[in-house]
Motif scaffolding. Structure first.
Motif: not given
Length: 747
Positions: A393-407
């Protein structure tokens, strides 16, 4: 007395790519009681000791080790020279854990040089291997089966090559040693500007980050780091490269910010993709407004029917994705899609949070509200499948989350909605999508970069120069204009000839098929999302066949929608879907589905509107090849309806292709004769031409006539742009250069 565990460690020596040697030693320390003679008899050939007090107090018990020429690993947190005070003078000491000399009896290694790893078979915990050696703690290894799983999981799934294995249970040291020594070990490192690059990820090991030299038993390696590309980007260790000495080096190269930018839409008075102008952009109910804060024009999304459809051929697949946009939402309490691509992904606002939804409706959501209603905010999503989602948000990292795969999907990119019809309400500007993962610094740069176009800054910086140039040009133009004869007046327009009323697209009790499928109820509310894909197709099928053939039989309808089903299943599906469709139409629209003379038909009330039915009112039975338009008034009215857009551009079903082709052919047959009509003036002919180009953008006679009409109106810039756009479209579609003679028509 220090509590001891059974400690097992495995060492190796790597002399070259072709010689991935393992040492013939296992490190061991007995639990609680130090029975070195007993351990020697059991076959242990190396020992691990951790504290100097224990070493000192049990020095006499260690004498059997020194006389037996077994190896000892000593881990310490003090100065190495202190060890000389208690070790025999004849004992050779080495601080190199990979030393392979037979003479060395004692290895000393500082504790801080170990990565301490707790082995958990089912854990996906991120690992950082930035120290020299790996000490792995595990409570398994009670059987041969557990040893097999441990080595397979540790080496090939987690990417960890152990130097020291710590376990309270050792059932078969010989078997562990035998299995481990069969695994090859390779080395690699990544450099940037000739220095080792830290925090490098690996495609083969999604939850692993390394620094410096990385040791692995995996024969294929692909480095990854956001903001960088690599040369080579993949390497396979084979017998052919066994003569290479030292670790394999991957060279990191920093991306330029614009590299691999796939979509770039300023959303400023136009909706074209500037990153790839061959993409087809189709807007629906998109308006623009000047915004004081952005100091430019921005797009308005109404939250009910506004969206942009972007597609290209062939459709690319997106894996790593970075999305950035400026947004000013009218609503944040609900689910509002900013960008969606079929079932692949949707980037959304969800009750004030940022949310990224992927395959199987897997929602990745910020833990806190980060978006406010009525405020301009820069948002960014950086998605690395099966690794991490980074939200900004506005250039700053607010959160990182473990990601699933993508179809992957070949569906179009939708801006302002998604396949679930979660429409965004508010303003949007400067949307960009990359097919790579941007770094934190790159996201900050996108946020801070000037959003004004280059020509704006040029005007601001050069106003004095341009003012002088303006005076130089305007004064001669003034005298030329005074001498110019009065232009010939245009012939009277059809409005002066009692043009029939035009059927406007009033969003009330209506169904639109031109420029996209849309339905508005009696209150003017968009209810398109109430139609599932199958019910939408059923409604379109009945509607078009009502127009063409006064309806469709049950058999033909079922064969089209449920091919390969049994007769009973077809009947059941048809009955259920028509029943549900009738419920929607009866409650929301003054229309109904009838079964008359063995055909399904759609009937709509007098005040109801269906755009393709309106064409039939202008020219009854217009689909018949025997019909012609004889009135200029009728031609203009017909053209204005057709100009709304192509027939169902977002609906891709096989049975519809023939109907679309037939519709396009009929429009050309009906309107083409009016290209040379002498009654129509140039402006009226352009209305006819625009309708023709909607159904066939490459219809050259219409383009030539449009250029001629624009020149008659002295719109030279528009004429030139028409020719240039046609050239681009022609060369993109046919993949060949246009005839140079065509380009001369504007001269």
């Amino acid at each position: 007395m220090m509590r001891f565990f059974i400690l097992v460690a495995i060492l190796w020596s790597v002399c070259s790519w072709g010689q991935n040697k393992h040492p013939d030693s296992l490190w061991l320390s007995k639990s609680e009681r130090l029975d070195f003679p007993g351990d020697l008899q059991k076959g242990y050939n190396a020992f691990f000791i951790e504290t100097i007090p224990e070493f000192q107090s049990n020095f006499n018990g260690l004498k059997p080790l020194f006389t037996s020429e077994k190896q000892i690993l000593f881990i310490h947190d003090f100065k190495p020279k202190e060890l000389q005070n208690i070790s025999p003078d004849t004992l050779k000491i080495s601080s190199n854990l990979f030393e392979s000399s037979e003479e060395i009896k004692l290895f000393i290694v500082e504790n801080k040089r170990f990565n301490n790893i707790l082995y958990q078979p089912d854990s996906l915990t991120d690992l950082g291997l930035c120290k020299e050696f790996n000490r792995v703690n595990t409570d398994s290894l009670k059987s041969k089966k557990e040893i097999d799983f441990f080595l397979q999981d540790l080496l090939h799934t987690k990417g960890v090559v152990p130097d020291l294995i710590v376990s309270p249970y050792i059932a078969d040291i010989g078997y562990l040693k035998e299995k481990y020594y069969k695994e090859p070990v390779y080395r690699a490192k990544v450099t940037y500007n000739n220095e080792e690059l830290n925090n490098v990820s690996w495609k083969e090991f999604p939850h692993l980050e390394t620094c410096g030299v990385f040791r692995t038993s995996d024969s294929t390696l692909s480095p990854q780091k956001r903001g960088f590309m690599f040369s080579p980007d993949i390497y396979n260790f084979t017998d052919k490269n066994t003569r290479i000495s030292g670790p394999k080096t991957f060279r990191a190269i920093k991306y330029e910010l614009g590299e691999r930018l796939r979509y770039s839409l300023p959303l400023e008075d136009e909706i074209n993709n500037l990153a790839n102008r061959t993409d087809k952009s189709t807007p629906t109910d998109i308006d623009f407004v000047e915004d004081i804060n952005r100091e430019k024009s921005v797009s308005i999304f109404n939250g009910a029917s506004s969206y942009i459809d972007i597609r290209n051929k062939p459709e690319e697949w997106l894996e790593e994705i970075s999305i950035s946009a400026w947004i000013k939402p009218d609503e944040v309490d609900g689910s509002f899609s900013l960008i969606g691509k079929g079932e692949a992904f949707s980037a959304k606002i969800y009750f004030g949070r940022l949310q990224f939804t992927t395959t199987g409706i897997k929602d990745h959501t910020t833990s806190k509200r980060v978006i406010k209603k009525g405020e301009w905010t820069h948002v960014a999503f950086v998605y690395v499948p099966k690794q991490k989602l980074y939200l900004y948000v506005n250039g700053s990292l607010v959160e990182e989350i473990a990601a699933s795969d993508i179809r992957q999907t070949d569906h179009a990119l939708l801006i302002g909605t998604n396949l679930w019809g979660q429409y965004y309400s508010g303003l949007m500007s400067d949307l960009k999508i990359w097919d790579r993962a941007l770094s934190d610094d790159e996201i900050k740069s996108v946020y801070l970069e000037k959003t004004d176009d280059n020509h704006h800054s040029f005007l601001a910086d050069n106003w004095l120069y341009l003012s002088g140039l303006f005076l130089i040009l305007i004064i001669p133009a003034f005298f030329i204009f005074r001498k110019k004869p009065t232009a010939k007046q245009e012939t009277p327009t059809l409005e002066d000839k009692a043009l029939a009323p035009i059927h406007q697209n009033i969003k009330l009790n209506s169904i639109n098929l031109l420029n996209g499928f849309k339905v508005w109820n009696l209150n003017g509310e968009d209810i398109t999302s109430k139609f599932s894909p199958k019910r939408r197709e059923l409604l379109i099928l009945i509607l078009l066949f009502t127009l063409k053939d006064s309806g469709i039989t049950s058999k033909k309808l079922s064969d089209i929608l449920w091919p390969g089903f049994t007769a009973q299943n077809k009947k059941n599906n048809r009955s259920t879907q028509i029943k549900e469709l009738r419920k929607i139409l009866e409650k929301q629209l003054e229309s109904e589905i009838l079964f008359d003379e063995k055909k399904w038909q759609l009937e709509i009330a007098e005040n109801g509107k269906i755009d393709v039915f309106t064409l039939n009112k202008i020219l009854p039975d217009f689909w018949s090849s025997e019909k012609e338009i004889h009135s200029e008034v009728q031609a203009i009215e017909f053209a204005r309806i057709v100009s709304k857009g192509p027939l169902l551009p977002q609906v891709e079903v096989e049975w519809l292709d023939a109907i679309k082709a037939e519709y396009n052919s009929r429009v050309l047959d009906l309107l083409s004769p009016f290209l040379e009509n002498e009654v129509l003036n140039s402006a009226e002919k352009i209305e006819v031409i625009e309708a023709i180009l909607v159904v066939d953008p490459l219809f050259e006679p219409a383009v030539r006539k449009k250029v001629s009409c624009l020149l008659q109106q002295e719109k030279y810039g528009s004429a030139k742009k028409t020719v240039e756009n046609y050239k681009k479209l022609y060369e993109s579609y046919y993949n060949e250069t246009i005839d140079p003679e065509f380009m001369k028509i504007v001269k």
